[in-house]
Scaffold this active site. Structure first.
Site, mmCIF file in Angstrom:
data_model
loop_
_atom_site.group_PDB
_atom_site.id
_atom_site.type_symbol
_atom_site.label_atom_id
_atom_site.label_comp_id
_atom_site.label_asym_id
_atom_site.label_seq_id
_atom_site.Cartn_x
_atom_site.Cartn_y
_atom_site.Cartn_z
ATOM 1 N N ASP A 134 0.871 -1.174 0.000
ATOM 2 C CA ASP A 134 0.000 0.000 0.000
ATOM 3 C C ASP A 134 0.907 1.223 0.000
ATOM 4 O OD1 ASP A 134 -1.751 2.086 0.463
ATOM 5 O OD2 ASP A 134 -2.938 1.007 1.957
ATOM 6 N N SER A 149 1.720 12.529 -17.661
ATOM 7 C CA SER A 149 0.885 12.745 -18.841
ATOM 8 C C SER A 149 0.988 14.196 -19.273
ATOM 9 C CB SER A 149 -0.582 12.389 -18.552
ATOM 10 O OG SER A 149 -1.273 13.482 -17.982
ATOM 11 N N TYR A 204 -5.762 16.925 -10.906
ATOM 12 C CA TYR A 204 -5.091 16.007 -11.829
ATOM 13 C C TYR A 204 -3.922 16.693 -12.528
ATOM 14 C CZ TYR A 204 -4.727 12.668 -15.744
ATOM 15 O OH TYR A 204 -4.285 11.759 -16.673
ATOM 16 N N THR A 244 -6.979 0.528 -20.427
ATOM 17 C CA THR A 244 -6.963 -0.110 -19.118
ATOM 18 C C THR A 244 -8.355 -0.634 -18.786
ATOM 19 O OG1 THR A 244 -7.517 1.959 -18.008
ATOM 20 C CG2 THR A 244 -5.166 1.493 -18.352
#
Length: 293
Positions: free
Chosen positions: A73, A162, A174, A209
């Site tokens: 994790d 990205s 994001y 994905t």
């Protein structure tokens, strides 16, 4: 760099998605791949998507490498430290770290209502998911991996990012996370360069994905698609390049990496870079990281 078939690779966030594809591709190349992720029992992922680290490790081994599932994790620094210490104890080395863990996408598949509105209408925990499971986890993993690489005078850290780091892609959290990831990769490269260790950011395109496939109706207009394994093959090609230091610090587009190294997607398909459609034509005089003869 050591030949890929002799390399030890650690991929975070590899239960599914791009992380799984990267692990799989390094398996194709014959590497020993430690598959890090939270999901050990199918059906228990917060995203409600299929995939476990055991299944990914099996794919790695079936492809020709050695897959080792590593429960992890990345929200827990101690677990990251323990995972990398285990790799060092078992292998005596770590050649490639791929920072692929990511949070915040669960909302697209876990049944939560998705609000496409402005940042002030987004849940505050979206910021935490993308910056803790993504950005911070990448920093922590790199911090624990770097000493082992520096001691050997070689290594490669690939951090998934990205074009959202360069242009506006909602939600705000994001884009901010990816801008910081790009800067993380670039600034780590400065510290690592004199020690023979390479750090790059890698931009996938539209990757099929499990999450994207579950929402494919929103992507039907986009024909330039990539499989997770395509991104992995680009990453493995970087790891195989003895002159990869020339690229350190750069944000690299997976499709451009693939074109430079002659890498194809499944069934011989070769996706093209979407750089010009997103950021416009290249800046005059800006060096091409992959000059052609």
């Amino acid at each position: 760099m050591t030949p890929v078939q002799q390399q030890v690779v650690f991929v975070t966030g590899a239960s599914r998605g791009v992380g799984r594809g990267i692990a799989h591709a390094f398996g194709e190349a014959g590497a020993t791949v430690y598959v890090g992720g939270r999901t050990t029992v199918d059906g228990t992922a917060p995203s409600r998507l299929p995939g476990t680290i055991t299944e990914t490790a099996r794919l790695v081994t079936e492809a020709g490498g050695t897959g080792v599932p590593l429960p992890l994790d990345v929200r827990d620094d101690a677990q990251i430290e323990t995972a990398i210490a285990r790799i060092g104890a078992e292998q005596g080395r770590l050649d490639v770290l791929v920072n692929s863990a990511w949070g915040g996408y669960e909302r697209f598949t876990d049944g939560s209502p998705v609000n496409p509105g402005p940042f002030w209408e987004q849940p505050l925990d979206l910021w935490d998911a993308m910056h803790r499971v993504g950005l911070r986890a990448h920093y922590v993993a790199s911090s624990f991996a770097a000493p082992m690489m520096v001691a050997r005078g070689t290594g490669l850290i690939i951090t998934l990012s990205s074009f959202a780091g360069q242009v506006f892609v909602p939600p705000v959290a994001y884009g901010v996370a990816h801008a910081a990831i790009d800067r993380l990769a670039a600034d780590m490269a400065v510290d690592l360069r004199d020690h023979g260790v390479v750090s790059v950011a890698l931009y996938p395109g539209l990757v099929l994905t499990e999450s994207v496939l579950a929402n494919i109706q929103y992507f039907e207009h986009e024909q330039n698609r990539e499989t997770p394994r395509f991104v992995g093959r680009a990453a493995a090609a970087l790891a195989a390049d003895p002159d990869v230091m020339r690229l350190t610090g750069l944000p690299l587009v997976a499709a451009e990496v693939a074109a430079a190294y002659g890498v194809e997607d499944e069934e011989g398909h070769r996706p093209v870079s979407n750089r010009s459609a997103i950021t416009g034509p290249p800046t005059p005089g800006f060096p091409d990281p992959f000059p052609r003869p």
